[in-house]
Design an enzyme around this catalytic site. Structure first.
Site, PDB file in Angstrom:
ATOM      1  N   ASN A   1     -53.553 -56.975 -46.564  1.00 20.35           N
ATOM      2  CA  ASN A   1     -52.360 -56.198 -46.931  1.00 20.35           C
ATOM      3  C   ASN A   1     -51.743 -55.547 -45.704  1.00 20.35           C
ATOM      4  O   ASN A   1     -50.519 -55.521 -45.552  1.00 20.35           O
ATOM      5  CB  ASN A   1     -52.718 -55.142 -47.993  1.00 20.35           C
ATOM      6  CG  ASN A   1     -52.698 -55.711 -49.394  1.00 20.35           C
ATOM      7  OD1 ASN A   1     -51.636 -55.995 -49.941  1.00 20.35           O
ATOM      8  ND2 ASN A   1     -53.878 -55.915 -49.966  1.00 20.35           N
TER       9      ASN A   1
ATOM     10  N   THR B   1     -52.751 -39.341 -56.103  1.00 22.32           N
ATOM     11  CA  THR B   1     -52.995 -37.965 -56.540  1.00 22.32           C
ATOM     12  C   THR B   1     -54.517 -37.779 -56.604  1.00 22.32           C
ATOM     13  O   THR B   1     -55.266 -38.728 -56.369  1.00 22.32           O
ATOM     14  CB  THR B   1     -52.377 -37.702 -57.925  1.00 22.32           C
ATOM     15  OG1 THR B   1     -52.887 -38.689 -58.826  1.00 22.32           O
ATOM     16  CG2 THR B   1     -50.866 -37.775 -57.883  1.00 22.32           C
TER      17      THR B   1
ATOM     18  N   MET C   1     -61.736 -48.442 -48.786  1.00 21.43           N
ATOM     19  CA  MET C   1     -62.633 -48.356 -49.932  1.00 21.43           C
ATOM     20  C   MET C   1     -63.457 -47.066 -49.930  1.00 21.43           C
ATOM     21  O   MET C   1     -64.690 -47.091 -49.913  1.00 21.43           O
ATOM     22  CB  MET C   1     -63.533 -49.599 -49.980  1.00 21.43           C
ATOM     23  CG  MET C   1     -62.746 -50.899 -50.045  1.00 21.43           C
ATOM     24  SD  MET C   1     -61.515 -50.960 -51.362  1.00 21.43           S
ATOM     25  CE  MET C   1     -62.520 -51.609 -52.683  1.00 21.43           C
TER      26      MET C   1
ATOM     27  N   ILE D   1     -63.542 -42.988 -51.712  1.00 14.82           N
ATOM     28  CA  ILE D   1     -62.957 -41.960 -52.580  1.00 14.82           C
ATOM     29  C   ILE D   1     -62.531 -40.814 -51.678  1.00 14.82           C
ATOM     30  O   ILE D   1     -63.266 -40.427 -50.763  1.00 14.82           O
ATOM     31  CB  ILE D   1     -63.985 -41.509 -53.640  1.00 14.82           C
ATOM     32  CG1 ILE D   1     -64.231 -42.680 -54.591  1.00 14.82           C
ATOM     33  CG2 ILE D   1     -63.506 -40.267 -54.383  1.00 14.82           C
ATOM     34  CD1 ILE D   1     -65.275 -42.444 -55.634  1.00 14.82           C
ATOM     35  N   LEU D   2     -61.337 -40.305 -51.907  1.00 13.65           N
ATOM     36  CA  LEU D   2     -60.791 -39.275 -51.021  1.00 13.65           C
ATOM     37  C   LEU D   2     -61.042 -37.891 -51.609  1.00 13.65           C
ATOM     38  O   LEU D   2     -60.941 -37.700 -52.827  1.00 13.65           O
ATOM     39  CB  LEU D   2     -59.291 -39.496 -50.850  1.00 13.65           C
ATOM     40  CG  LEU D   2     -58.920 -40.894 -50.328  1.00 13.65           C
ATOM     41  CD1 LEU D   2     -57.436 -41.153 -50.517  1.00 13.65           C
ATOM     42  CD2 LEU D   2     -59.322 -41.029 -48.865  1.00 13.65           C
TER      43      LEU D   2
ATOM     44  N   GLU E   1     -56.567 -37.592 -58.958  1.00 13.41           N
ATOM     45  CA  GLU E   1     -57.287 -38.424 -59.921  1.00 13.41           C
ATOM     46  C   GLU E   1     -57.289 -39.888 -59.454  1.00 13.41           C
ATOM     47  O   GLU E   1     -56.228 -40.424 -59.086  1.00 13.41           O
ATOM     48  CB  GLU E   1     -56.598 -38.319 -61.288  1.00 13.41           C
ATOM     49  CG  GLU E   1     -57.482 -38.752 -62.432  1.00 13.41           C
ATOM     50  CD  GLU E   1     -56.718 -38.729 -63.755  1.00 13.41           C
ATOM     51  OE1 GLU E   1     -57.078 -39.505 -64.636  1.00 13.41           O
ATOM     52  OE2 GLU E   1     -55.735 -37.961 -63.854  1.00 13.41           O
ATOM     53  N   LEU E   2     -58.442 -40.537 -59.505  1.00 14.93           N
ATOM     54  CA  LEU E   2     -58.595 -41.902 -58.975  1.00 14.93           C
ATOM     55  C   LEU E   2     -57.661 -42.883 -59.685  1.00 14.93           C
ATOM     56  O   LEU E   2     -57.640 -42.956 -60.918  1.00 14.93           O
ATOM     57  CB  LEU E   2     -60.056 -42.346 -59.158  1.00 14.93           C
ATOM     58  CG  LEU E   2     -60.419 -43.699 -58.558  1.00 14.93           C
ATOM     59  CD1 LEU E   2     -60.460 -43.633 -57.038  1.00 14.93           C
ATOM     60  CD2 LEU E   2     -61.759 -44.178 -59.112  1.00 14.93           C
TER      61      LEU E   2
ATOM     62  N   HIS F   1     -53.671 -51.086 -55.767  1.00 14.21           N
ATOM     63  CA  HIS F   1     -54.842 -51.306 -56.611  1.00 14.21           C
ATOM     64  C   HIS F   1     -54.681 -52.652 -57.309  1.00 14.21           C
ATOM     65  O   HIS F   1     -53.605 -52.959 -57.830  1.00 14.21           O
ATOM     66  CB  HIS F   1     -54.974 -50.177 -57.634  1.00 14.21           C
ATOM     67  CG  HIS F   1     -56.181 -50.332 -58.497  1.00 14.21           C
ATOM     68  ND1 HIS F   1     -57.452 -50.044 -58.049  1.00 14.21           N
ATOM     69  CD2 HIS F   1     -56.324 -50.788 -59.763  1.00 14.21           C
ATOM     70  CE1 HIS F   1     -58.322 -50.310 -59.009  1.00 14.21           C
ATOM     71  NE2 HIS F   1     -57.667 -50.766 -60.064  1.00 14.21           N
TER      72      HIS F   1
HETATM   73  C1  GAR Z   1     -57.012 -55.621 -52.088  1.00 14.96           C
HETATM   74  O1  GAR Z   1     -57.130 -56.536 -53.132  1.00 14.96           O
HETATM   75  C2  GAR Z   1     -56.700 -54.243 -52.623  1.00 14.96           C
HETATM   76  O2  GAR Z   1     -55.879 -54.264 -53.751  1.00 14.96           O
HETATM   77  C3  GAR Z   1     -58.079 -53.732 -52.974  1.00 14.96           C
HETATM   78  O3  GAR Z   1     -58.897 -54.182 -51.925  1.00 14.96           O
HETATM   79  C4  GAR Z   1     -58.369 -55.404 -51.414  1.00 14.96           C
HETATM   80  C5  GAR Z   1     -58.239 -55.252 -49.920  1.00 14.96           C
HETATM   81  O4  GAR Z   1     -57.880 -56.474 -49.336  1.00 14.96           O
HETATM   82  N1  GAR Z   1     -58.089 -52.316 -53.108  1.00 14.96           N
HETATM   83  C6  GAR Z   1     -58.842 -51.664 -53.986  1.00 14.96           C
HETATM   84  O5  GAR Z   1     -59.593 -52.230 -54.754  1.00 14.96           O
HETATM   85  C7  GAR Z   1     -58.677 -50.170 -53.963  1.00 14.96           C
HETATM   86  N2  GAR Z   1     -59.228 -49.590 -55.144  1.00 14.96           N
HETATM   87  P1  GAR Z   1     -57.299 -56.516 -47.879  1.00 14.96           P
HETATM   88  O6  GAR Z   1     -58.295 -55.775 -46.987  1.00 14.96           O
HETATM   89  O7  GAR Z   1     -57.259 -57.974 -47.532  1.00 14.96           O
HETATM   90  O8  GAR Z   1     -55.961 -55.870 -47.876  1.00 14.96           O
END
Ligand code: GAR
Length: 217
Positions: A21, A150, A99, A101-102, A152-153, A118
């Site tokens: 991303n 925010t 990855m 939790i903040l 909340e997760l 997400h």
């Molecule tokens: C992505 O699919 C993103 O949506 C997810 O981790 C992956 C990261 O991929 N995020 C979460 O699950 C957050 N809760 P990337 O490192 O290739 O961008």
């Protein structure tokens, strides 16, 4: 909201792993999808082995690593992370597969300028293993969401969603790949809208041009 065109709008991107991303966002920036005064100022990771760091370095973007392993508490880690992020005076902090939790203090510090992606159509399927759970639940439509963060997760105001079909022979990996392609489109779009001053964490995006807030394939 009027934006100051002369002052640089710095983006700081946080990653933990692959960073696809982040890569897509950097490419959007290089293709001038964001306002001219935008700069991707830094890519920061909690994991020294995050593959995405190499891509950032190759594109002359500052990188930093702050391992959470050296900290006794989440609060202490987040306070140190804030210090590093704030060196780059961010207009926007982008969580791109970060990855962790903040802490509430971290979220409060970046209130209204903290975005996350997400891999589900929130508010469905918060948390982990979203693709597996989508298949197991028999969903016919799945997708991804960019939202303001925010306390909340996975629950802050939704900016954009992208939808894909769940097909009969899908497994977790096939479905994840289909969703990821859409993630790469909607994250840049959300950032563009924010930097153009078209959205903020208090505005109801749904009252604006619907085409800009849902991408379906
Ligand atoms: C992505 O699919 C993103 O949506 C997810 O981790 C992956 C990261 O991929 N995020 C979460 O699950 C957050 N809760 P990337 O490192 O290739 O961008």
């Amino acid at each position: 909201m009027q934006q100051n065109q002369t002052q640089t709008q710095n983006i700081v991107i946080l990653i933990s792993g692959r960073g696809s991303n982040m890569e897509a966002i950097v490419k959007s920036w290089q293709h001038q999808m964001f306002p001219q005064n935008t700069k991707i100022a830094a890519v920061i990771s909690n994991n020294a082995d995050a593959a995405g760091l190499n891509f950032a370095k190759q594109h002359n973007i500052a990188t930093e690593v702050l391992s959470h392993k050296n900290f006794a508490s989440r609060q202490e880690y987040d306070q140190s992370l804030i210090k590093i992020i704030d060196k780059y005076t961010p207009k926007l902090v982008v969580l791109a597969g970060f990855m962790r939790i903040l802490s509430p203090e971290f979220v409060q510090h970046y209130q209204q300028r903290l975005m996350n992606i997400h891999p589900s159509l929130l508010p469905s399927l918060t948390g982990l293993h979203t693709h597996k759970r989508a298949i197991e639940s028999g969903l016919k439509i799945h997708g991804c969401t960019v939202h303001f963060v925010t306390a909340e997760l996975d629950a802050g105001p939704i900016i954009i969603q992208g939808a894909v079909p769940v097909l009969p022979n899908d497994n977790e990996d096939i479905l994840a790949a289909r969703v990821l392609k859409i993630e790469h489109k909607i994250y840049s779009k959300a950032i563009q809208l924010f930097l153009q001053g078209k959205i903020n964490a208090n505005s109801d995006s749904n009252n604006q041009n619907a085409d800009e807030f849902l991408i379906a394939f």
